[in-house]
Design a protein around this motif. Sequence first.
Motif, PDB file in Angstrom:
ATOM      1  N   ASP A   1      -6.469   7.430   0.028  1.00  9.89           N
ATOM      2  CA  ASP A   1      -5.464   5.989  -0.124  1.00  9.89           C
ATOM      3  C   ASP A   1      -5.647   4.918  -0.673  1.00  9.89           C
ATOM      4  OD1 ASP A   1      -3.408   7.751   1.475  1.00  9.89           O
ATOM      5  OD2 ASP A   1      -3.914   6.695   2.881  1.00  9.89           O
ATOM      6  N   ARG A   2      -6.736   4.333  -0.550  1.00  2.66           N
ATOM      7  CA  ARG A   2      -7.637   3.216  -1.492  1.00  2.66           C
ATOM      8  C   ARG A   2      -7.493   3.582  -2.892  1.00  2.66           C
ATOM      9  NH1 ARG A   2     -10.214   1.560   3.791  1.00  2.66           N
ATOM     10  NH2 ARG A   2     -12.035   2.424   2.723  1.00  2.66           N
ATOM     11  N   ALA A   3      -8.418   4.779  -3.365  1.00  2.00           N
ATOM     12  CA  ALA A   3      -8.287   4.670  -4.267  1.00  2.00           C
ATOM     13  C   ALA A   3      -7.215   5.378  -5.625  1.00  2.00           C
ATOM     14  CB  ALA A   3      -8.740   5.982  -4.813  1.00  2.00           C
TER      15      ALA A   3
ATOM     16  N   GLN B   1      -8.196   8.012   4.348  1.00  2.00           N
ATOM     17  CA  GLN B   1      -7.851   6.346   4.032  1.00  2.00           C
ATOM     18  C   GLN B   1      -8.776   5.943   2.711  1.00  2.00           C
ATOM     19  OE1 GLN B   1      -9.653   4.033   6.503  1.00  2.00           O
ATOM     20  NE2 GLN B   1      -7.823   2.834   7.657  1.00  2.00           N
ATOM     21  N   LEU B   2      -9.830   6.662   3.203  1.00  2.00           N
ATOM     22  CA  LEU B   2     -10.838   6.812   1.562  1.00  2.00           C
ATOM     23  C   LEU B   2      -9.552   6.738   0.276  1.00  2.00           C
ATOM     24  CD1 LEU B   2     -14.500   7.885   1.895  1.00  2.00           C
ATOM     25  CD2 LEU B   2     -13.472   5.630   1.770  1.00  2.00           C
TER      26      LEU B   2
ATOM     27  N   THR C   1      -4.031   3.820  -4.116  1.00  2.00           N
ATOM     28  CA  THR C   1      -3.346   2.282  -4.438  1.00  2.00           C
ATOM     29  C   THR C   1      -3.721   2.058  -6.306  1.00  2.00           C
ATOM     30  OG1 THR C   1      -3.060   2.545  -2.701  1.00  2.00           O
ATOM     31  CG2 THR C   1      -2.822   0.585  -3.180  1.00  2.00           C
ATOM     32  N   ARG C   2      -5.747   1.587  -5.770  1.00  2.00           N
ATOM     33  CA  ARG C   2      -5.946   1.340  -7.274  1.00  2.00           C
ATOM     34  C   ARG C   2      -5.604   1.428  -8.391  1.00  2.00           C
ATOM     35  NH1 ARG C   2     -11.004   0.558  -4.556  1.00  2.00           N
ATOM     36  NH2 ARG C   2     -11.749   2.677  -5.583  1.00  2.00           N
TER      37      ARG C   2
ATOM     38  N   ILE D   1       0.741  -1.161   0.030  1.00  2.00           N
ATOM     39  CA  ILE D   1      -0.330  -0.236   0.199  1.00  2.00           C
ATOM     40  C   ILE D   1       1.027   1.125   0.095  1.00  2.00           C
ATOM     41  CG2 ILE D   1      -1.664   1.236   1.339  1.00  2.00           C
ATOM     42  CD1 ILE D   1      -2.792  -1.266   0.243  1.00  2.00           C
TER      43      ILE D   1
ATOM     44  N   THR E   1       0.797   6.763   3.898  1.00  2.00           N
ATOM     45  CA  THR E   1      -0.599   7.332   3.655  1.00  2.00           C
ATOM     46  C   THR E   1      -0.524   9.281   3.540  1.00  2.00           C
ATOM     47  OG1 THR E   1      -2.680   8.240   5.833  1.00  2.00           O
ATOM     48  CG2 THR E   1       0.450   7.335   6.642  1.00  2.00           C
TER      49      THR E   1
END
Length: 246
Positions: free
Chosen positions: A63-65, A60-61, A67-68, A53, A56
Amino acid sequence: MITRRALILGLLTCGCARVHARPQGGCLQPGVTAQAFLSSVDRVYSLSGEAEIIPTSGNQLLDRALTRALATLSRDFEVIPAFAYYDDRNDGAGGNARAIPAVHSGLHRADGTVLDGTVLFGKNLLRHCLARPQYPDAAIVAIAAHEFGHILQFKRGIALRMGGNTTMIELHADFLSGYFAGLRKLRTPDYPAAVFGAVAASLGGGDHGTPHQRGSAVEAGFLAAARDKLALSQAVEQGIRHVRRG
Ligand SMILES: [Zn+2]
């Protein structure tokens, strides 16, 4: 410590920065200066492992988006760079993002082969993007796509084919950013692809080309994917033709 010299030599400058206020790096000068720059970065992440990952951003949202999005960029551009945030306080008034051919010595693919350079995203630039009233995440991805475009250029020797012309190289990276926006639009019809053109047109300047040139390059890249459905290698060549036409 990021030295002024490290910024002037060996690094490709990009992104949201007000370019008039910062040094303009050479594009293809890997080596000691780029390595010195990397050693100033806290932690560099490889994108080559699925479980990894990115560091940061405090959200968090996002980070996830992100990362994708970076994983998708990596697949679509057929490159696997390392990625890191860095302290860009001294790298332009609005912050900056960079792509460099060097890779932190501790990073490599699972099979031991070398990664395709490093994308560095300034923390200050990240804050500026997050403050945008609309689609801050797409703005961040647009800039990341431009930087990944430079990584692709390193890998395919594109800069040499354009005689090292900085403006052409930058506009070609904009074209590739637009190409990525077009791919995303094909997959997700309501994706806010127009943000990519707006971001490119509103940032940079100087050696990056005029706002009109930047917006046009993004639009041409977008059409190469969304309308013409070009494969990556075809799009890379189309981008070269586009910037040669001026
Ligand atoms: Zn650039």
